[in-house]
Design a protein around this motif. Structure first.
Motif, PDB file in Angstrom:
ATOM      1  N   ILE A  39       0.831  -1.198   0.000  1.00  0.00           N
ATOM      2  CA  ILE A  39       0.000   0.000   0.000  1.00  0.00           C
ATOM      3  C   ILE A  39       0.873   1.260   0.000  1.00  0.00           C
ATOM      4  O   ILE A  39       0.590   2.233  -0.713  1.00  0.00           O
ATOM      5  CB  ILE A  39      -0.954   0.000   1.214  1.00  0.00           C
ATOM      6  N   ILE A  40       1.942   1.240   0.800  1.00  0.00           N
ATOM      7  CA  ILE A  40       2.878   2.374   0.808  1.00  0.00           C
ATOM      8  C   ILE A  40       3.493   2.562  -0.574  1.00  0.00           C
ATOM      9  O   ILE A  40       3.590   3.689  -1.087  1.00  0.00           O
ATOM     10  CB  ILE A  40       3.978   2.163   1.871  1.00  0.00           C
ATOM     11  N   ASN A  41       3.894   1.465  -1.189  1.00  0.00           N
ATOM     12  CA  ASN A  41       4.458   1.532  -2.540  1.00  0.00           C
ATOM     13  C   ASN A  41       3.436   2.081  -3.529  1.00  0.00           C
ATOM     14  O   ASN A  41       3.767   2.881  -4.417  1.00  0.00           O
ATOM     15  CB  ASN A  41       4.933   0.155  -2.973  1.00  0.00           C
ATOM     16  N   TYR A  42       2.182   1.670  -3.363  1.00  0.00           N
ATOM     17  CA  TYR A  42       1.114   2.131  -4.257  1.00  0.00           C
ATOM     18  C   TYR A  42       0.918   3.647  -4.114  1.00  0.00           C
ATOM     19  O   TYR A  42       0.769   4.354  -5.118  1.00  0.00           O
ATOM     20  CB  TYR A  42      -0.186   1.396  -3.920  1.00  0.00           C
ATOM     21  N   VAL A  43       0.922   4.128  -2.869  1.00  0.00           N
ATOM     22  CA  VAL A  43       0.770   5.568  -2.636  1.00  0.00           C
ATOM     23  C   VAL A  43       1.927   6.347  -3.260  1.00  0.00           C
ATOM     24  O   VAL A  43       1.722   7.404  -3.882  1.00  0.00           O
ATOM     25  CB  VAL A  43       0.688   5.845  -1.123  1.00  0.00           C
ATOM     26  N   LEU A  44       3.138   5.818  -3.130  1.00  0.00           N
ATOM     27  CA  LEU A  44       4.305   6.489  -3.724  1.00  0.00           C
ATOM     28  C   LEU A  44       4.207   6.535  -5.246  1.00  0.00           C
ATOM     29  O   LEU A  44       4.661   7.496  -5.878  1.00  0.00           O
ATOM     30  CB  LEU A  44       5.589   5.759  -3.299  1.00  0.00           C
ATOM     31  N   GLY A  65       3.732   9.990  -7.607  1.00  0.00           N
ATOM     32  CA  GLY A  65       4.781  10.205  -8.577  1.00  0.00           C
ATOM     33  C   GLY A  65       6.190  10.011  -8.086  1.00  0.00           C
ATOM     34  O   GLY A  65       7.152  10.306  -8.819  1.00  0.00           O
ATOM     35  N   VAL A  66       6.368   9.528  -6.854  1.00  0.00           N
ATOM     36  CA  VAL A  66       7.719   9.299  -6.332  1.00  0.00           C
ATOM     37  C   VAL A  66       8.350   8.078  -6.985  1.00  0.00           C
ATOM     38  O   VAL A  66       9.520   8.085  -7.374  1.00  0.00           O
ATOM     39  CB  VAL A  66       7.685   9.134  -4.795  1.00  0.00           C
ATOM     40  N   THR A 108       9.283   3.517 -11.702  1.00  0.00           N
ATOM     41  CA  THR A 108       9.801   2.330 -12.387  1.00  0.00           C
ATOM     42  C   THR A 108       9.496   1.083 -11.564  1.00  0.00           C
ATOM     43  O   THR A 108       9.192   1.165 -10.370  1.00  0.00           O
ATOM     44  CB  THR A 108      11.326   2.444 -12.592  1.00  0.00           C
ATOM     45  N   ARG A 109       9.601  -0.066 -12.201  1.00  0.00           N
ATOM     46  CA  ARG A 109       9.319  -1.339 -11.539  1.00  0.00           C
ATOM     47  C   ARG A 109      10.394  -1.661 -10.514  1.00  0.00           C
ATOM     48  O   ARG A 109      11.586  -1.548 -10.781  1.00  0.00           O
ATOM     49  CB  ARG A 109       9.263  -2.475 -12.562  1.00  0.00           C
ATOM     50  N   HIS A 110       9.942  -2.074  -9.307  1.00  0.00           N
ATOM     51  CA  HIS A 110      10.893  -2.591  -8.337  1.00  0.00           C
ATOM     52  C   HIS A 110      11.128  -4.068  -8.648  1.00  0.00           C
ATOM     53  O   HIS A 110      10.702  -4.561  -9.691  1.00  0.00           O
ATOM     54  CB  HIS A 110      10.390  -2.383  -6.907  1.00  0.00           C
ATOM     55  N   SER A 111      11.773  -4.787  -7.777  1.00  0.00           N
ATOM     56  CA  SER A 111      12.166  -6.166  -8.055  1.00  0.00           C
ATOM     57  C   SER A 111      10.970  -7.067  -8.342  1.00  0.00           C
ATOM     58  O   SER A 111      10.164  -7.363  -7.459  1.00  0.00           O
ATOM     59  CB  SER A 111      12.953  -6.740  -6.867  1.00  0.00           C
ATOM     60  N   VAL A 112      10.860  -7.489  -9.605  1.00  0.00           N
ATOM     61  CA  VAL A 112       9.780  -8.402  -9.998  1.00  0.00           C
ATOM     62  C   VAL A 112       9.992  -9.763  -9.360  1.00  0.00           C
ATOM     63  O   VAL A 112       9.037 -10.442  -8.960  1.00  0.00           O
ATOM     64  CB  VAL A 112       9.723  -8.516 -11.534  1.00  0.00           C
ATOM     65  N   VAL A 113      11.246 -10.181  -9.271  1.00  0.00           N
ATOM     66  CA  VAL A 113      11.561 -11.479  -8.674  1.00  0.00           C
ATOM     67  C   VAL A 113      11.119 -11.517  -7.220  1.00  0.00           C
ATOM     68  O   VAL A 113      10.592 -12.529  -6.739  1.00  0.00           O
ATOM     69  CB  VAL A 113      13.071 -11.783  -8.790  1.00  0.00           C
ATOM     70  N   LEU A 114      11.295 -10.404  -6.510  1.00  0.00           N
ATOM     71  CA  LEU A 114      10.860 -10.331  -5.115  1.00  0.00           C
ATOM     72  C   LEU A 114       9.350 -10.538  -5.013  1.00  0.00           C
ATOM     73  O   LEU A 114       8.867 -11.300  -4.162  1.00  0.00           O
ATOM     74  CB  LEU A 114      11.237  -8.981  -4.513  1.00  0.00           C
ATOM     75  N   ILE A 132      -1.659  -6.396  -3.952  1.00  0.00           N
ATOM     76  CA  ILE A 132      -2.549  -5.986  -2.864  1.00  0.00           C
ATOM     77  C   ILE A 132      -3.849  -6.781  -2.918  1.00  0.00           C
ATOM     78  O   ILE A 132      -4.358  -7.256  -1.889  1.00  0.00           O
ATOM     79  CB  ILE A 132      -2.842  -4.474  -2.955  1.00  0.00           C
ATOM     80  N   ALA A 133      -4.379  -6.944  -4.116  1.00  0.00           N
ATOM     81  CA  ALA A 133      -5.658  -7.646  -4.276  1.00  0.00           C
ATOM     82  C   ALA A 133      -5.578  -9.085  -3.777  1.00  0.00           C
ATOM     83  O   ALA A 133      -6.458  -9.558  -3.049  1.00  0.00           O
ATOM     84  CB  ALA A 133      -6.080  -7.606  -5.746  1.00  0.00           C
ATOM     85  N   TRP A 134      -4.518  -9.800  -4.156  1.00  0.00           N
ATOM     86  CA  TRP A 134      -4.404 -11.205  -3.749  1.00  0.00           C
ATOM     87  C   TRP A 134      -4.075 -11.331  -2.261  1.00  0.00           C
ATOM     88  O   TRP A 134      -4.509 -12.293  -1.600  1.00  0.00           O
ATOM     89  CB  TRP A 134      -3.360 -11.921  -4.601  1.00  0.00           C
ATOM     90  N   ILE A 135      -3.366 -10.375  -1.702  1.00  0.00           N
ATOM     91  CA  ILE A 135      -3.074 -10.421  -0.265  1.00  0.00           C
ATOM     92  C   ILE A 135      -4.358 -10.220   0.553  1.00  0.00           C
ATOM     93  O   ILE A 135      -4.612 -10.942   1.525  1.00  0.00           O
ATOM     94  CB  ILE A 135      -2.016  -9.367   0.110  1.00  0.00           C
ATOM     95  N   VAL A 136      -5.191  -9.250   0.156  1.00  0.00           N
ATOM     96  CA  VAL A 136      -6.435  -9.036   0.907  1.00  0.00           C
ATOM     97  C   VAL A 136      -7.404 -10.195   0.683  1.00  0.00           C
ATOM     98  O   VAL A 136      -8.209 -10.522   1.566  1.00  0.00           O
ATOM     99  CB  VAL A 136      -7.097  -7.684   0.548  1.00  0.00           C
TER     100      VAL A 136
END
Length: 461
Positions: free
Chosen positions: A21-26, A30-31, A34-40, A110-114
């Protein structure tokens, strides 16, 4: 230790949810662009799924999650991981915006976690069986009533040539997409209702093994079920065949006898091969010998699923959400025969379907489907994605844990949604509503027509 593991799993879900959620807000502000680690993300997804199945579903793996979540995984990570290491496709679609792809991927996580959170909250909270009903339904007469109507419709569809419209893939040049699969909706709802009635009847008779099931099941229904399933397979309608065939298997496993997990895995493997064969051999203007059975024909749907979610996020951000304007269409489509007329009476103008938007975005002549999560975002925004997926996970878990205490309406809902699991990840969120309402109306009317007062029956006996 058991409760500790359960609490720790829930805690991990909550922490991961906060992170995404924090990542989504960022991303929104506009912060992050780019994509963070897809493997993660992939490791997190696999870890959550495997641990969830082991902890909560290993007793019976025939559930919604076992089919839906692997499809969600492949759709989410196919373009960014699989194609980098196994270049099976010569063509695929890409929105070309890294910020949008990051937002889409984060939204899906987020969707699959909830969804999992809702599911474990409902763990061991099965539906309670109502033992104080004042009425007894004559399931035998009701079943013959439904199968009789079903048989008449099958004969009518044969004589009128309606079945020809099911062979859409071999007549794409001469048939409009809106003309395909005529009459199938009515047949699907009748078979679903009849399946539930027969399973409930057999459960009340105490049938608890396959041998007794074969002896006492309604043979007319089985013949109709097999005939419709066969027609859908040979006509190339893979998803529609699952919606007709699988509710019987799911209902049997819940109310009659649990199917062994090994048999389920073997049947699933065989089913995947069959679906691949059907999907490849239905290519138009191509002989069976010339059909493409390679990697592209197998994986193209998964690549499209990832693109569909990316595109719907991008489209919604640019044009806005439809804010549930599709709900009247979903609900009223479940009114037998009168649904379209009611929509005309109220002057309903449906919004553009997300599946049409995805297809038009690449100029394709055949449907690309859509993304469940992308369609939820299109329908009501971020909050709707979270609320729906949590509630959906909760309801599916409650139904899963009901076992033989499940009621007929709950059995109808659960068996159909499990059968729909593979396709649902690639469809509009409201797609099953019409079928569920239609089939429920059949059961409700049947209850009114063929029920007797329980107390009167006791006095007579």
């Amino acid at each position: 230790m058991k409760s500790l593991f359960k609490d720790s799993y829930k805690s991990v879900l909550v922490l991961l949810l906060l992170f995404y959620i924090i990542n989504y807000v960022l991303i929104v502000v506009g912060v992050v662009k780019t994509r963070h680690s897809v493997v993660l993300d992939a490791v997190v997804y696999i870890g959550l799924f495997v641990s969830y199945m082991w902890k909560y579903r290993r007793r019976n793996i025939l559930c919604f999650e076992i089919m839906a979540m692997p499809i969600g995984f492949i759709g989410l990570f196919f373009l960014d991981i699989i194609l980098d290491y196994v270049p099976l496709l010569t063509r695929f679609y890409d929105v070309g915006d890294e910020a949008i792809k990051e937002k889409s991927a984060t939204l899906q996580m987020i969707a699959w976690i909830v969804f999992l959170l809702g599911s474990i909250v409902a763990h061991n909270k099965g539906m309670k069986k109502n033992s104080t009903t004042k009425y007894h339904v004559d399931y035998n007469t009701l079943l013959y009533f439904i199968t009789g109507i079903l048989l008449l419709l099958i004969v009518y569809d044969y004589l009128s040539g309606t079945f020809d419209t099911w062979f859409f893939y071999s007549n794409m040049d001469t048939m409009e997409r809106d003309d395909r699969n005529q009459g199938l909706g009515h047949l699907t709802c009748l078979i679903l209702a009849a399946t539930v009635v027969d399973i409930m009847r057999l459960r009340d008779l105490g049938v608890s093994c396959f041998k007794d099931y074969i002896k006492k099941c309604n043979k007319i229904l089985i013949a109709e079920w097999a005939f419709i399933s066969f027609l859908l397979i040979i006509s190339g309608n893979r998803n529609e065949m699952l919606l007709v065939a699988l509710p019987l298997v799911v209902s049997y496993s819940i109310c009659i006898q649990k199917i062994d997990n090994k048999i389920i895995l073997l049947a699933a493997a065989a089913g995947v091969l069959l679906m691949v064969f059907v999907g490849s051999s239905r290519q138009t203007e191509v002989s069976l010998e010339e059909a493409n059975f390679g990697g592209e024909s197998f994986f193209v749907d998964f690549a499209v699923l990832g693109y569909d979610c990316d595109y719907m996020v991008k489209y919604t951000d640019q044009h806005g959400s439809i804010f549930f304007r599709d709900v009247p269409g979903f609900v009223l489509s479940g009114v037998p025969f009168l649904g379209p007329r009611l929509l005309d009476i109220i002057g309903y103008i449906p919004p553009e379907r997300s599946s049409n938007l995805c297809t038009d975005s690449v100029g394709s002549t055949s449907g690309l489907g859509t993304s469940l999560i992308g369609d939820l975002y299109y329908g009501g925004g971020f909050l709707w994605v979270v609320i729906f997926m949590y509630c959906f996970g909760y309801v599916m878990s409650r139904l899963y844990n009901s076992d033989k205490n499940i009621g007929k309406y709950q059995l109808l809902l659960y068996s159909y949604m499990v059968a729909n699991a593979v396709y649902y990840v690639r469809s509009q969120w409201g797609f099953p509503i019409g079928t569920i309402i239609y089939s429920s109306i059949i059961l409700f009317v049947g209850d009114l027509l063929f029920r007797t007062n329980t107390q009167k029956r006791l006095k007579v006996s």
